[in-house]
Each structure stands twice: as structure tokens, then as C-alpha cells.
Design a protein around this motif. Structure first.
Motif, short mmCIF file in Angstrom:
data_model
loop_
_atom_site.label_atom_id
_atom_site.label_comp_id
_atom_site.label_asym_id
_atom_site.label_seq_id
_atom_site.Cartn_x
_atom_site.Cartn_y
_atom_site.Cartn_z
N PRO A 6 0.91 -1.23 -0.11
CA PRO A 6 0.09 -0.04 -0.01
C PRO A 6 1.01 1.31 0.02
CG PRO A 6 -0.13 -0.80 2.08
CD PRO A 6 0.67 -2.00 1.35
N PHE A 7 2.23 1.18 0.19
CA PHE A 7 3.09 2.17 -0.01
C PHE A 7 4.00 2.41 -0.83
CE2 PHE A 7 2.56 0.91 4.66
CZ PHE A 7 2.10 2.11 5.22
N SER A 8 3.49 1.79 -2.04
CA SER A 8 4.19 1.91 -3.45
C SER A 8 4.18 3.38 -3.80
CB SER A 8 3.77 0.82 -4.46
OG SER A 8 2.47 1.21 -4.63
N TRP A 9 3.19 4.00 -3.77
CA TRP A 9 3.12 5.40 -4.16
C TRP A 9 4.14 6.27 -3.46
CZ3 TRP A 9 2.32 8.97 -0.43
CH2 TRP A 9 2.06 8.64 0.77
N VAL A 122 16.09 5.13 11.42
CA VAL A 122 15.29 5.29 12.55
C VAL A 122 13.96 4.38 12.47
CG1 VAL A 122 13.92 6.83 13.71
CG2 VAL A 122 16.43 7.45 13.41
N VAL A 123 13.52 4.69 11.21
CA VAL A 123 12.15 3.84 10.73
C VAL A 123 12.18 2.49 11.06
CG1 VAL A 123 10.39 3.65 8.75
CG2 VAL A 123 11.24 5.87 9.33
N GLN A 124 13.43 1.74 10.76
CA GLN A 124 13.61 0.54 10.75
C GLN A 124 13.62 0.21 12.37
OE1 GLN A 124 16.94 -0.63 8.26
NE2 GLN A 124 15.84 -0.67 6.70
N VAL A 184 9.50 -0.60 4.40
CA VAL A 184 10.96 0.19 4.38
C VAL A 184 12.05 -1.01 4.42
CG1 VAL A 184 12.73 1.45 5.59
CG2 VAL A 184 10.50 2.33 5.10
N LYS A 185 11.73 -2.10 5.20
CA LYS A 185 12.87 -3.10 5.50
C LYS A 185 12.82 -3.97 4.06
CE LYS A 185 12.96 -3.56 10.52
NZ LYS A 185 12.45 -4.64 11.61
#
Length: 193
Positions: A6-9, A122-124, A184-185
Motif C-alpha cells: 500500500p506504500f508503493s506510491w 530510525v524507521v527500521q 522500508v525493510k
């Protein structure tokens, strides 16, 4: 059949943005001094808000009163001191450059120069690589704070909208953050050879 994230955009938008920006922008961009000072003051307000909800953390910081910590990333410097109340006090950059100003007791230098890589780390859910200079005991206290003090957004939301809606919003936000981390991972593993 592979399902599309869903985050491909988001990846498409980031790639488009990167293509339009100069290649050295992350390294060459310097925000205005007033904006940096405002962000740093807001960070201190937020950290103090979180610390107000953690008596054990305030007790530990009260023992470190007057001690100063400086965080450096690229050419940005954030310096603060611990107060007798166990909170954080912002030290303006111009105040720390005076001859009478006290040198920081602890300096933390973030090694990652790229803001994109830093955000990705950080997001990971990982800690960025940091070089530590100064008081080892103070570094241990700061590390304890990082490992043990957490903001509870659900508690703050419940004061505004009630317990049940706050719980529902917090659970949905947690699912979105988990999905973003997973994405992200996944993208990082695809990009790695």
C-alpha cells in the motif's frame, strides 16, 4: 500472486522527488538558523513533556543536574543541560560559544551524513551509529533514557477525546507504522545486493 504494497506510491513519490533535486542537496542544504532554533526548542518541550510522565527518569536526571550534553550531526549542533527538576534545558548556540560558557560533559556525534539513510535507520527501529566523547557515566544515563523512556500518545489522546477513541486511533496508527517499517525493510533488502 505477489501483492503490491500500500506504500508503493510513497516509493514512487520519493524517487520522483530525488530525481528532481540536485544530487548533493542532502549534503548541501542548510536550513535557516531561526528554523533550527525553533525546532530544537520544540524538541526540548516535547522531551520535557515525556519526562514529566516518567518519575524514574526525572529522578535519574536530577542526579545529573547542571551536566550538559551536545548532539552533533553534520554541521548541526543541539546542546542541552539537565535541570534540578530532572528536565531538559535548551542551550542556545550563541550562549554555548561565549568564553564563559561551560564545555559539554558529553558529546554525541551522529556518524551517518545522509538524512535519507538516517531516517531509514530510525524507521527500521534501529539506533544510528554514534561516536561518544566525554563522561561515560553520563553516556550510560542518556542511553538508559533512550532505552526506557517512551512517549505514550494514547494517554495524551485520551485526555482530549476519551479512552476508547484514543485506543482505537492508537491501534490504527501502530498498524500503519508497522506496515511502513515492514515496507522500508522490504525495500532496503531489495536494494541491497
Amino acid at each position: 500472486m505477489a501483492t503490491q504494497s500500500p506504500f508503493s506510491w510513497l516509493v514512487d513519490a520519493a524517487n520522483t522527488l530525488r530525481a528532481k533535486l540536485p544530487a548533493d542537496l542532502p549534503q548541501s542544504f542548510t536550513p535557516p538558523a531561526w528554523a533550527v532554533a525553533e525546532v530544537q526548542q520544540r524538541v526540548v518541550l516535547f522531551l520535557n513533556h515525556v519526562l514529566m510522565q516518567e518519575p524514574a527518569a526525572r529522578d535519574r536526571l536530577q542526579r545529573q543536574r547542571g551536566r550538559q550534553v551536545q548532539v552533533c550531526w553534520r554541521d548541526q549542533v543541539f546542546q542541552c543541560a539537565f535541570t534540578p527538576a530532572g528536565l531538559i534545558e535548551f542551550i542556545a548556540p550563541d550562549a554555548s560559544t561565549h568564553a564563559s560558557a561551560k564545555a559539554p560533559d558529553l558529546v554525541l556525534r551522529v556518524n551517518e551524513p545522509s538524512p535519507f539513510e538516517l531516517v531509514k535507520t530510525v524507521v527500521q527501529g534501529e539506533k544510528p551509529a554514534i561516536r561518544i566523547e566525554g563522561d561515560v557515566q553520563l553516556a550510560a544515563e542518556v542511553n538508559w533514557l533512550i532505552d526506557h523512556v517512551r512517549w505514550d500518545p494514547e494517554e495524551d489522546l485520551s485526555r482530549l477525546i476519551g479512552d476508547a477513541p484514543a485506543h482505537t486511533l492508537a491501534q490504527n496508527a501502530k498498524r500503519a507504522v508497522d506496515a511502513l517499517r515492514s515496507f522500508v525493510k522490504q525495500q532496503a533488502s531489495k536494494a541491497a545486493p
